[in-house]
Design a protein around this motif. Sequence first.
Motif, short mmCIF file in Angstrom:
data_model
loop_
_atom_site.label_atom_id
_atom_site.label_comp_id
_atom_site.label_asym_id
_atom_site.label_seq_id
_atom_site.Cartn_x
_atom_site.Cartn_y
_atom_site.Cartn_z
N GLU A 1 24.13 138.35 111.88
CA GLU A 1 23.98 137.16 110.78
C GLU A 1 22.50 137.14 110.00
O GLU A 1 22.28 137.40 108.82
CB GLU A 1 24.18 135.83 111.31
CG GLU A 1 24.02 134.66 110.43
CD GLU A 1 24.60 133.30 110.68
OE1 GLU A 1 23.76 132.53 110.49
OE2 GLU A 1 25.39 133.15 111.69
N GLN A 2 21.73 137.36 111.23
CA GLN A 2 20.31 137.61 110.42
C GLN A 2 19.89 138.93 109.71
O GLN A 2 19.43 138.97 108.85
CB GLN A 2 19.05 137.58 111.82
CG GLN A 2 18.85 136.27 112.50
CD GLN A 2 18.18 136.19 113.65
OE1 GLN A 2 18.50 137.37 114.51
NE2 GLN A 2 17.45 135.52 114.12
N GLN B 1 22.24 140.64 108.28
CA GLN B 1 22.94 140.32 106.64
C GLN B 1 22.09 139.81 105.69
O GLN B 1 21.93 140.37 104.80
CB GLN B 1 24.08 139.78 106.91
CG GLN B 1 24.98 139.60 105.58
CD GLN B 1 26.43 139.31 105.85
OE1 GLN B 1 26.72 138.38 106.86
NE2 GLN B 1 27.25 139.28 104.70
N ASN B 2 21.20 138.90 106.34
CA ASN B 2 20.45 138.36 105.40
C ASN B 2 18.97 139.25 105.07
O ASN B 2 18.42 139.01 104.04
CB ASN B 2 19.92 137.19 106.04
CG ASN B 2 20.85 135.88 105.98
OD1 ASN B 2 21.81 135.85 105.41
ND2 ASN B 2 20.85 134.97 107.02
#
Length: 118
Positions: free
Chosen positions: A14-15, A17-18
């Motif tokens: 998730e991190q 992807q950002n």
Amino acid sequence: MEKTETYFLGLTNEQLQNEVPLIVQLLNENKLVKTQDLAKLLIKFPNEITPFIFEVFESAEKDISMKEWCLDFLVPQLPFFVKIALEELLQRIAHAPTIEEKSANLDDKALSVLNNFI
């Protein structure tokens, strides 16, 4: 803090992807080393990296090593639907390479990628 490949390797998906836009920017600025491990991180986000790959192959100004890295480590691992979207660009590199692409054997690499998914 300067971002390095090691920093990105420690992030959750998730991190990460950002951070994909930042990674692409750093790659474009040659501030990140183009490694197989970095490619493995990026390949998790094919939708996010597809515009970057198109830009690399469409630009005459892109560093040949960037095209080579994409052909060696990114494109072969992409989902089929992305490879199909890239087919025209890969065909051009395989059959009508620029002088720089030919001298780096990118035509052979592009043909190999094409042969593995067509």
